[in-house]
Write a protein that holds these residues in place. Structure first.
Motif, mmCIF file in Angstrom:
data_model
loop_
_atom_site.group_PDB
_atom_site.id
_atom_site.type_symbol
_atom_site.label_atom_id
_atom_site.label_comp_id
_atom_site.label_asym_id
_atom_site.label_seq_id
_atom_site.Cartn_x
_atom_site.Cartn_y
_atom_site.Cartn_z
ATOM 1 N N LEU A 1 -0.138 10.544 0.349
ATOM 2 C CA LEU A 1 0.343 11.536 -0.584
ATOM 3 C C LEU A 1 -0.786 12.265 -1.290
ATOM 4 C CD1 LEU A 1 3.336 9.590 -2.188
ATOM 5 C CD2 LEU A 1 3.449 11.411 -0.518
ATOM 6 N N SER A 2 -1.975 11.697 -1.306
ATOM 7 C CA SER A 2 -3.089 12.344 -1.996
ATOM 8 C C SER A 2 -3.864 13.305 -1.094
ATOM 9 C CB SER A 2 -4.041 11.287 -2.560
ATOM 10 O OG SER A 2 -4.578 10.510 -1.492
ATOM 11 N N GLY A 7 -0.255 18.735 -3.225
ATOM 12 C CA GLY A 7 0.824 17.763 -3.326
ATOM 13 C C GLY A 7 1.852 17.949 -2.225
ATOM 14 N N THR A 8 2.823 17.076 -2.207
ATOM 15 C CA THR A 8 3.906 17.121 -1.244
ATOM 16 C C THR A 8 5.198 17.381 -2.016
ATOM 17 O OG1 THR A 8 2.753 15.495 0.117
ATOM 18 C CG2 THR A 8 5.083 15.830 0.565
ATOM 19 N N PHE A 42 8.065 17.113 -6.653
ATOM 20 C CA PHE A 42 6.881 16.573 -6.005
ATOM 21 C C PHE A 42 7.175 15.141 -5.571
ATOM 22 C CE2 PHE A 42 4.650 19.956 -8.349
ATOM 23 C CZ PHE A 42 3.895 20.479 -7.310
ATOM 24 N N VAL A 44 6.109 11.267 -4.968
ATOM 25 C CA VAL A 44 5.219 10.216 -5.452
ATOM 26 C C VAL A 44 5.531 8.951 -4.651
ATOM 27 C CG1 VAL A 44 4.968 11.223 -7.771
ATOM 28 C CG2 VAL A 44 6.799 9.571 -7.326
ATOM 29 N N GLY A 50 9.444 11.692 -8.310
ATOM 30 C CA GLY A 50 8.397 12.639 -8.690
ATOM 31 C C GLY A 50 8.842 13.681 -9.697
#
Length: 172
Positions: A1-2, A7-8, A42, A44, A50
């Motif tokens: 994810l990083s 971001g996703t 987003f 997480v 997120g």
């Protein structure tokens, strides 16, 4: 994810933090909610937790089925995501942190949830299960078919409608 620099982002078919998990629309319909929606958020590590970029309400009339609601929510969510892409790209997007205290679960559906019992469930409960499980697994009940039947036959139920007592009395 990083790894992604910006971001996703996820389109989730519920009003997060409600119905986090694998079957949000199905669980919403099963519970008989009168509104659902879609969240663009987003991603997480924690599932569906997120920061929220945008939420759009989707009112329910009580008769729609999960495939229809899912299709509409993803259409609405796609438009919301496209509208917010410029702010995501230029890093000015506003987000709202979800409250874990308000979170509810939307666990994966099991095929054993599809069997209904007219003696134990209300008409509304059966109707909501029919709506929720329309695509998979569907709902079914055991019936004795024929005057001399001794073995119940499992019959799949495709569509239901709940009549109020006024409608029933008027049809007599």
């Amino acid at each position: 994810l990083s790894i992604p620099a910006l971001g996703t982002v996820n389109i989730h078919p519920s009003l997060l933090p409600l119905y986090r998990g694998a079957a949000p629309v199905q669980r919403c319909l099963e519970n008989g909610d009168d509104v659902t929606g879609v969240s663009v958020a987003f991603t997480v590590l924690k599932m569906d937790a997120g920061p929220i970029i945008k939420q759009v309400l989707y009112p329910l009339n009580g008769d729609e089925k999960a495939p229809q609601v899912l299709k509409e929510c993803f259409k609405i969510g796609t438009a919301a995501l496209i509208d917010h892409l410029p702010a995501i790209f230029n890093k000015t997007v506003q987000t709202t942190i979800q409250s874990d205290e308000l979170a509810t679960a939307a666990p994966k559906i099991s095929s054993n949830e599809s069997i209904i019992d007219f003696r134990m469930m209300s008409a509304r409960t059966i109707h909501n299960k029919c709506r929720a499980f329309a695509e998979w697994p569907g709902i079914a009940a055991d019936f004795l078919v024929g005057s001399d039947a001794t073995e119940p036959q499992r019959i799949k139920i495709i569509t239901t409608k709940v009549l109020d007592s006024i409608s029933v009395e008027a049809s007599k």
